[in-house]
Design an enzyme around this catalytic site. Structure first.
Site, PDB file in Angstrom:
ATOM      1  N   GLU A 179       0.722  -1.178   0.546  1.00  0.00           N
ATOM      2  CA  GLU A 179       0.295  -0.244  -0.277  1.00  0.00           C
ATOM      3  C   GLU A 179       0.961   1.850  -0.092  1.00  0.00           C
ATOM      4  O   GLU A 179       1.587   1.516   0.579  1.00  0.00           O
ATOM      5  CB  GLU A 179      -1.034   0.076   1.504  1.00  0.00           C
ATOM      6  N   TYR A 180       0.712   2.163  -0.541  1.00  0.00           N
ATOM      7  CA  TYR A 180       1.058   3.594  -0.912  1.00  0.00           C
ATOM      8  C   TYR A 180       0.747   4.345   0.047  1.00  0.00           C
ATOM      9  O   TYR A 180      -0.383   4.260   0.469  1.00  0.00           O
ATOM     10  CB  TYR A 180       0.550   4.140  -1.895  1.00  0.00           C
ATOM     11  N   ASN A 185       6.467   8.506   7.420  1.00  0.00           N
ATOM     12  CA  ASN A 185       6.564   8.278   8.104  1.00  0.00           C
ATOM     13  C   ASN A 185       5.983   9.115   9.384  1.00  0.00           C
ATOM     14  O   ASN A 185       6.468  10.671   8.706  1.00  0.00           O
ATOM     15  CB  ASN A 185       7.810   7.882   8.527  1.00  0.00           C
ATOM     16  N   ASP A 219      11.448  -2.811  17.204  1.00  0.00           N
ATOM     17  CA  ASP A 219      11.762  -1.382  16.409  1.00  0.00           C
ATOM     18  C   ASP A 219      10.460  -0.413  16.566  1.00  0.00           C
ATOM     19  O   ASP A 219      10.562   0.220  15.035  1.00  0.00           O
ATOM     20  CB  ASP A 219      12.612  -1.548  15.166  1.00  0.00           C
TER      21      ASP A 219
END
Length: 218
Positions: free
Chosen positions: A2-3, A8, A63
């Site tokens: 998915e785009y 971020n 993370d």
């Protein structure tokens, strides 16, 4: 794949510091002109729900950080960068034996000391992620070098509350940063905490129940 048009979360927040309104306002669909406490708490709540799902599938992220949350349409956060993720089954704990680069400033005390990872070490990282969110993309432990973080934490120190951060949110951060993993909440409890905070503090919302997601879309 998915785009995610907004990149971020860390960059997304830094680019919108000048439009942030530190108040409990209605959720907005136009995050290029307005961003409020309500929007930040809603996003954090959705991330907690996603992490609860990973934990239910016996998966440790290892993370979890703002740089690894992608922002989709309508400010929907997507947990990404699972290159360090591991499945865990025995005692719900993963022990890292090999050396390598690790995200020190997002790691719990037991992860830094013994390389032990669990849902509760992800909860610690989530507390750091919360701090990033409410500093609008700030760098954790400002002024402290990575090599000094472990000693800083073992001395009982924790990061101070971000400016304009609601007390309830900072209390949750501190709970996530409990030195004893057993005293930290699981992600289910974290999610319930956000629902209560939004119910008590946020403006009236049409629905506080997480949307049902088709298993094939997870």
């Amino acid at each position: 794949m998915e785009y995610c048009p907004y990149g971020n979360m860390s960059e997304f927040l830094r680019n919108r510091q000048d439009i942030y309104e530190p108040d409990w306002l209605q959720l907005t669909s136009d995050h290029d002109s307005k961003l409020s406490i309500t929007d930040l708490v809603e996003a954090a709540s959705q991330i907690a729900d996603g992490m609860e799902f990973l934990a239910s599938r016996k998966c440790i992220h290892r993370d979890l950080a703002a740089r690894n949350i992608l922002i989709g349409q309508n400010f929907v956060p997507k947990i990404a960068e699972i290159g360090l993720a591991r499945n865990f089954y025995k005692n719900d704990i993963y022990l890292k034996k090999k050396s390598g680069l690790v995200p020190v400033k997002w790691m719990s005390i037991e992860a830094l000391r013994d390389r032990i990872f669990s849902e509760k070490s992800d909860v610690w990282s989530f507390g750091v992620l919360l701090w990033e969110i409410f500093t609008l993309g700030g760098s954790p432990y400002p002024g402290i070098h990575s090599v000094d973080v472990y000693e800083y934490l073992c001395s009982g120190n924790r990061m101070k509350s971000p400016l304009y951060c609601p007390n309830e949110i900072y209390d949750l951060m501190m709970t996530c940063w409990n030195a004893d993993p057993c005293q930290r909440p699981g992600f289910k409890v974290v999610g319930q905490t956000f629902i209560k905070i939004l119910s008590d503090k946020g403006p009236e919302r049409p629905c506080l129940v997480p949307l049902e997601i088709d298993e094939n879309e997870r």
